[in-house]
Design a protein around this motif. Structure first.
Motif: not given
Length: 385
Positions: A8-12, A255-257, A280-285, A316-317
């Motif tokens: 993930x990234x933050x854009x300023x 979405x990673x999964x 439908x479930x998405x996993x996001x890292x 989650x962590x």
């Protein structure tokens, strides 16, 4: 070995910060503008933000919380005056003086420590005296200001550059009477001192709340904090709808999964979310180690393909799960692995702000942006450099 980018990234948007500080300048009038870049510029990246502010003239001063924060800016070529907003620890004073930071002093002992450090470093230090007019954090009682000013004036290696106080509820309309009394007490003490010894160059008290909602007479500088990053300290207050503040930070992942789960399936630690239908479930890292609050478990929302979707289960962590809605019976799916996920920011005509996350977790926008961890890559856009 090159480092892989974060998931993930933050854009300023640096131009948004310059814009917001332009609004501060309009309200400040002839006064100097100090911009707080402590806590890595509230999570926005202190060096990049400070360089842009300096290059554009958006602020005249910067402020930090620690000596190390000030050193980082000086080493990066920032030449604007930098005020450390609290007294430096004795073991950090030599480094602070060497870096040219403006020091905060509060009483006889902190004046003596600053004087000794300046003497050891073979030069002089500019100091600001902190006054406690009602915050109860640091500062001397207003009636003691004269004696500490006299102590600084007697010092061979110190120069009195400023005096300041802090206003704890300047952003709360119901606290207006308290804040006005605070201001009167502070400015009265300053006026008494200046009548005896002449003017003090920088008199400052106005944080973001006071800049937006209080009288600034009697001061020569304002201290912008969260307002410079695009947020009103009182998002439900009367000023919010009148200002063209532009949040500078957006935060995205992907979405990673993707998976389909049947009705009755539970998701995540503690099994706190149960599918009410085939879903439908998405996993996001991204997770709480990245700064996405665990309190958003089963209550947060993200943007995917221009629509809001709820967090399913506990944060989650390192990952969250998102409910994308009923799983299509024909197997066709409009979503794909690598689809953009907006945690803070806009997608289509939908927007999620740090204020939204703060409201859902019982905190403030400051904490949301400050808590985005170093694991999240920062990217900067809109620079004039």
């Amino acid at each position: 070995m090159s480092r892989c980018p974060s998931p993930s990234h933050a854009t300023v948007d640096l131009s948004a910060i310059v814009h917001n500080l332009g609004l501060v300048r309009e309200r400040a009038g002839h006064r100097d503008v100090l911009f707080a870049v402590k806590a890595d510029a509230y999570g926005h990246g202190a060096v990049a933000v400070a360089r842009e502010v300096q290059a554009t003239g958006a602020a005249d001063w910067l402020a930090v919380a620690t000596v190390a924060e000030g050193q980082e800016l000086v080493e990066a070529g920032v030449t604007l005056p930098i005020l450390k907003l609290s007294p430096a620890d004795p073991w950090d004073l030599d480094a602070a003086v060497t870096a040219g930071l403006r020091l905060t002093v509060l009483d006889g002992p902190t004046v003596d420590q600053a004087e000794d450090a300046a003497a050891r470093c073979g030069g002089h230090a500019r100091v600001h005296i902190g006054v406690d007019s009602g915050m109860g954090r640091i500062g001397l009682p207003p009636e003691q200001l004269g004696e500490v000013v006299a102590a600084v004036d007697r010092s061979a290696h110190l120069e009195l550059e400023g005096v300041f106080t802090h206003l704890p509820i300047s952003d709360v309309p119901a606290g207006r009477e308290f804040t006005i009394a605070q201001i009167d007490r502070f400015l009265g003490a300053v006026a008494d001192v200046q009548a005896d010894r002449g003017p003090i160059p920088q008199v400052h008290m106005a944080n973001s709340g006071a800049i937006l909602g209080h009288e600034l007479s009697g001061t020569t500088m304002v201290r912008a904090g969260i307002v410079g990053y695009g947020y009103d300290p009182d998002p439900a207050g009367p000023n919010s709808q009148q200002l063209d503040l532009r949040p500078a930070l957006s935060w995205t992942s992907h979405i990673s999964f993707l998976k389909t789960v049947e009705a009755g399936t539970t998701i995540g630690y503690g099994r706190t979310w149960t599918a009410s239908r085939r879903s439908l479930i998405a996993t996001v890292p991204v997770g709480y180690a990245d700064g996405y609050p665990r309190l958003l478990s089963n209550r947060g929302q993200v943007l995917i393909r221009g629509h809001r979707h709820p967090v399913a289960g506990r944060v989650c962590m390192d990952q969250i799960m998102v409910d994308l809605g009923p799983a299509p019976d024909d197997g066709a799916c409009e979503f794909s692995v690598d689809d953009e996920v907006v945690l803070i920011g806009s997608q289509g005509d939908q927007t999620i702000t740090a204020d939204d996350l703060a409201e859902s977790t019982g905190t403030i926008s400051y904490e949301i942006t400050c808590d985005i961890s170093k694991r999240v890559d920062r990217r900067w856009a809109g620079s004039s450099l």
